[in-house]
Design an enzyme around this catalytic site. Structure first.
Site, short mmCIF file in Angstrom:
data_model
loop_
_atom_site.label_atom_id
_atom_site.label_comp_id
_atom_site.label_asym_id
_atom_site.label_seq_id
_atom_site.Cartn_x
_atom_site.Cartn_y
_atom_site.Cartn_z
N SER A 79 -0.33 -6.94 -0.93
CA SER A 79 -1.61 -6.73 -0.14
C SER A 79 -1.98 -8.23 -0.02
O SER A 79 -1.65 -9.08 -0.73
CB SER A 79 -2.59 -5.76 -0.69
OG SER A 79 -3.67 -5.93 -0.03
N ARG B 111 5.21 -5.25 3.83
CA ARG B 111 5.08 -3.87 3.47
C ARG B 111 4.40 -3.42 5.09
O ARG B 111 3.61 -4.18 5.61
CB ARG B 111 4.10 -3.53 2.59
CG ARG B 111 3.35 -2.21 1.98
CD ARG B 111 4.65 -1.46 1.37
NE ARG B 111 4.48 -0.26 0.92
CZ ARG B 111 4.30 1.01 1.54
NH1 ARG B 111 4.88 1.10 2.80
NH2 ARG B 111 4.11 2.16 1.03
N THR C 224 -8.08 -1.18 0.38
CA THR C 224 -8.00 -0.91 -1.24
C THR C 224 -9.12 0.27 -1.67
O THR C 224 -9.03 0.96 -2.31
CB THR C 224 -7.84 -1.95 -1.78
OG1 THR C 224 -6.77 -2.89 -1.43
CG2 THR C 224 -7.67 -1.93 -3.25
N CYS D 241 13.29 -5.21 10.51
CA CYS D 241 13.65 -5.18 8.98
C CYS D 241 13.02 -6.45 8.28
O CYS D 241 14.01 -7.60 8.77
CB CYS D 241 14.90 -4.63 8.52
SG CYS D 241 15.23 -4.63 6.67
N CYS E 178 16.54 -3.65 0.26
CA CYS E 178 15.61 -3.09 0.82
C CYS E 178 14.29 -3.37 -0.02
O CYS E 178 14.33 -3.51 -1.06
CB CYS E 178 15.63 -1.34 0.66
SG CYS E 178 14.25 -0.52 1.50
N CYS F 97 9.42 -1.31 2.41
CA CYS F 97 8.18 -1.51 3.38
C CYS F 97 8.02 -0.24 4.41
O CYS F 97 6.83 -0.12 4.64
CB CYS F 97 8.41 -2.69 4.17
SG CYS F 97 9.50 -2.49 5.45
N CYS G 139 11.12 0.63 9.04
CA CYS G 139 12.37 0.94 9.78
C CYS G 139 12.21 2.71 10.21
O CYS G 139 12.44 3.28 11.16
CB CYS G 139 13.82 1.06 8.96
SG CYS G 139 13.61 1.69 7.47
#
Lengths: 622, 254
Positions: A120, A369, A405, A566, A591, A594, A597
């Site tokens: 974040s 992300r 958050t 990606c 990978c 996130c 996709c």
């Protein structure tokens, strides 16, 4: 298992392949005939071997394999060790200790350690933390950087237009802290363990379990020891079942179990589809002379055009070293399939307002992300018999503030408070074996979370007008800043992000500059910095419902957008060995979890499922 | 014969993580970085558990030297099948300078104390690549050693070890008690599954001080500086052999 960390990632893969060859787990090339709808006569090489697409009950290689699972009972099981899940766990144990009641709370998290999959910006609003753990400062919470300066700009290719941050605008950060959220989550994990929560990092919840009456019974963790071709290895072992009276799902943005639950309980029938953005982030150690601890910079505009939602952030941390956290957020409702969020981020760093901060510094971390942008309109039904959804999974992010958050933590706390009475009661009246707690949704609706989300609900959709970004800013200025979001109407989103892509033939490819290796970098070296890795010999966890769709539709119509959106280089279209035609190669080991996709695939053919627990990025204080 | 096996496990930075040198060049950043059990130690634990499953030995004791976090590594070993753990507490400066000499002294002392029949270690740790602890431990105990083992079998009270050497494979027979260090192809370690992790919480981990074992932790080695490997320079392409000779002469190579 591999020797010596001195080898490069390529050598690792090489050695792994050699070891695999030795142990005879080479997967045979299996060819399947094309889906009936297509008219080509070329057969597609098999890509997907995961058991969620090819069930094991019918697979002869699985005959005679012991499939019984060990089961254990807890009072509450929480899926996901992020701010929401940990806040729920902490609150539950606080209540249990206050009222001297026994309560077994188990939390499963797919990352190998708590905080390793957390990414974040982040500017944390401490409101929820003040409620949850008022003495956080004495307990050493890593909130070390109060915001001292707040800067907002509209960027053009060469210049910067400063925008005054007037009090009352959503992006005012006074009173907030710049945090490394991964470190904060790790600290929350320590608090939870002290209170007696059972934390199990490295174990992913891969399946939702149901009672006979259809209510949720709990979850099962992932099986281990399945080979790349889907067959069982010698070390195969079934996952474990965790049963609970209530299961709390806090998987974060676009959770894979939540996706199943939406369908199973029809939780999305009265809300809009969720819309998303992808956030790419790097952490840099910069020249001390350029370091201004507590400074927050946000920008909109270049390199994104006015019809592509997004913006950048650059935060100067104050934790002893001259670190900055910076990144770019790109709305996933973009229309041009040639857009690459990663390359936009790399080229943004070269802007004359940004590059000077980074010159002389070096990059120490990278990650990405997806995040929610749907706001109030996209919140689904939150409770169902046996469970409920918290945090970014249903999505409580305040989009113009770019903060989710504090609302995620509050939703976790409310979940704990509303289910506590029911799970600790001696005799509970319940229609179903799994407890249904609609009081959670009601508590949320009457809390400040709902008021906050209600006030900003129209800001994001207001960008869908001819003037794009500028129309949206004007709308925000009038209706949010002046009228505080009290207008009686609620604007709608445009539908699924996946359906927004225009065919490649109607769009122009974007010329991205080559990375210079000092400020901008190539994709593979960035992915290496995320520390991501997965056990190589397992079925790819990026499953395709239909193996032929990528080449026949995604590549044919949209020029393979997955190779561009990606952020980890998982998807590559490579020429077939036979020479004519292309095939999709899925580099599942890259990978970073996130979920972009699964969100943006125009054919909605990619289904992200959880890989073996412990795999994925190894973020450190992201 | 006690039938007890000591297995050493080391907590190291995970092999997939990109290492970063500290700004003061005193070492590598470890704070918050993902750590896991040394891959060769996993193989060692697996071998010990396999021997126990074959009923050739009675008890597997996992040992780790380090700060509080070393207990996580011992728990993983317990979840893989070890019976109990010993955590040798080494913290701060002592931990920064902890190396094969100190660890082998500790293991030798523990082997005597626990009346161990066999010590199985990983051949080397992936952070320092020393490949010394097994050999030093055997020397301190005056025990035979079977290093780089790719196969281990017990024949009565003798140990048959197939070693991976530069020339191929060497088979040796050694007396027990002995020290074995595990190489890559010895076995494929099992996963530490969640039910076993839960059961491992009930298994005992004893805390031990190196001083109680009579071990002096002073290091004979002082680390002066840690640097990243030099950046690889771009190569230069030349068109002809004459150009190549010219360039080699220019840079003083010939």
């Amino acid at each position: 298992m591999l020797p010596a960390s001195r080898y490069s990632t390529k050598a690792h893969r090489c050695l792994r392949a050699l070891k695999t060859a030795q142990t005879e787990h080479v997967s045979p090339q299996l060819y399947t005939t094309l889906h009936r709808r297509a008219c080509s006569s070329v057969s597609t090489p098999r890509i997907t071997t995961h058991y969620t697409i090819h069930p094991r009950e019918k697979d002869p290689r699985w005959e005679g394999i012991e499939m019984e699972r060990f089961a254990d009972e807890a009072d509450v099981v929480i899926v996901g060790g992020g701010p929401a899940g940990l806040s729920a766990a902490i609150r539950l144990k606080q209540l249990a200790n206050e009222q001297e009641k026994e309560l077994r709370v188990c939390l499963v998290e797919k990352a190998s350690q708590i905080g390793a999959h957390t990414l974040s910006g982040a500017c944390l609003e401490p409101s929820s933390l003040n409620e949850l753990i008022p003495d956080w400062k004495e307990r050493g919470a890593p909130l070390n950087t109060p915001v001292t300066e707040d800067v907002f700009s509209i960027l053009t290719e060469k210049y910067r237009i400063p925008v005054p941050i007037l009090p009352g605008l959503p992006m005012v950060n006074h009173g907030n802290y710049i945090v490394r959220l991964g470190n904060f989550v790790r600290w929350l994990g320590e608090q939870a363990e002290e209170l007696g929560v059972e934390l199990y990092p490295g174990y992913a919840a891969s399946e939702v379990l149901f009672h006979e009456d259809g209510s949720v019974k709990g979850v099962a963790t992932n099986d281990v020891g399945i080979a790349k071709d889907g067959s069982p290895k010698d070390v195969f072992e079934r996952g474990m079942e965790l049963h609970a009276k209530v299961t709390i799902f806090g998987e974060g943005c676009h959770g894979h179990l939540a996706k199943q639950l939406y369908k199973h309980f029809n939780l999305r029938e009265n809300c809009e589809p969720q819309t998303y953005a992808i956030g790419l982030k790097e952490v840099w150690m910069i020249d001390e002379k350029k370091w201004r601890p507590g400074r927050v910079e946000h920008s909109v505009g270049w390199p994104l055009n006015r019809n592509t939602y997004g913006g950048s952030f650059l935060y100067h941390l104050n934790e002893g070293e001259p670190l900055v956290a910076l990144g770019l957020v790109v709305g996933l409702d973009y229309t041009n399939p040639y857009l690459s969020p990663f390359r936009e981020f790399q080229r943004w760093k070269h802007h004359p307002f940004v590059a000077p901060t980074l010159e002389g510094g070096h990059r120490i971390a990278y990650g990405a992300r997806a995040l929610n942008e749907g706001g109030l309109q996209s919140i689904p039904k939150l409770t169902f018999p046996g469970g409920l959804l918290i945090g970014c999974s249903p999505g409580f992010m305040n989009v113009p503030k770019i903060k989710g958050t504090h609302t995620a933590m509050k939703s976790g706390m409310l979940a704990a408070e509303t289910i506590f009475a029911k799970v600790t009661a001696e005799d509970v009246e319940s229609e179903t074996a799994g407890l249904h707690v609609p009081e959670y949704a009601e508590a949320l609706k009457s809390s400040w979370v709902w008021k906050e989300l209600h006030a900003v609900r129209n800001i994001r959709p207001s960008f869908h007008n001819y003037f794009g970004l500028y129309g949206g800013m004007i709308y925000t200025g009038i209706f949010y800043w002046i009228f505080r979001g009290k207008e009686p109407w609620t604007l709608k989103h445009c539908g699924l992000d996946a359906h927004q892509l225009k065919p490649a033939k109607d769009c122009t490819p974007i010329e991205y500059p080559k990375p210079d290796g000092k400020i901008s970098f190539d994709l593979l070296s960035s992915v290496a910095l995320s520390g991501t890795n997965h056990e190589g010999d397992q079925p790819p966890h990026l499953t395709l419902k239909d193996d032929s769709v990528p080449v026949n539709r995604n590549l044919a119509v949209f020029d393979g957008p997955e190779q561009r959106f990606c952020p980890a280089g998982v998807y590559e279209y490579v020429p077939l060995e036979s020479g004519d035609g292309m095939r999709l190669q899925i580099n599942a080991q890259n990978c970073v979890h996130c979920k972009t996709c699964d969100i943006k695939d125009p054919s909605q053919n990619i289904n992200w499922v959880v890989p073996e627990g412990g795999g994925g990025p190894a973020y450190n204080g992201m | 014969m006690s039938g007890r096996v000591l297995v050493g496990v080391k907590r190291v930075i995970d092999y997939a993580v990109k290492i970063r040198v500290k700004p003061d060049n005193s070492g590598v950043v470890t704070d918050g970085v993902k750590h896991s059990m040394n891959p060769f130690c996993e193989i060692a634990v697996e071998e010990a558990v396999k021997l126990k499953e074959k009923k050739l030995i009675k008890e597997v004791v996992a040992v780790s030297c380090g700060p509080q976090q070393a207990q996580e590594t011992i728990r993983t070993a317990l979840a893989m099948g070890a019976d109990r753990g010993i955590h040798v507490q080494v913290t701060g400066k002592d931990y920064e300078t902890l190396g094969p000499l100190q660890v082998s002294k500790i293991l030798a002392a523990l082997a005597k104390k626990e009346d161990a029949q066999l010590i199985i270690l990983g051949k080397q740790a992936i952070d320092d690549d020393c490949n010394q602890t097994g050999q030093m431990t055997a020397a301190l105990l005056d025990w035979p050693q079977g290093t780089f083992a790719s196969e281990v079998s017990m024949e009565g009270d003798k140990l048959k070890v197939v070693r991976e050497i530069d020339g191929g494979l060497e088979m040796i027979k050694i007396n027990t008690p002995a020290v074995v260090s595990a190489d890559l192809r010895l076995n494929t370690p099992r996963y530490a599954t969640l039910p076993n992790i839960m059961k491992a919480k009930k298994k005992k981990i004893a805390n031990v001080n190196p001083a109680d074992l009579g071990v002096d932790l002073t290091s004979r080695v002082e680390i002066l500086r840690v640097d990243e490997p030099p950046q690889r320079q771009a190569g230069v392409k030349v068109e002809t052999v004459d150009d190549l000779v010219g360039k080699l002469k220019d840079t003083g190579r010939i």
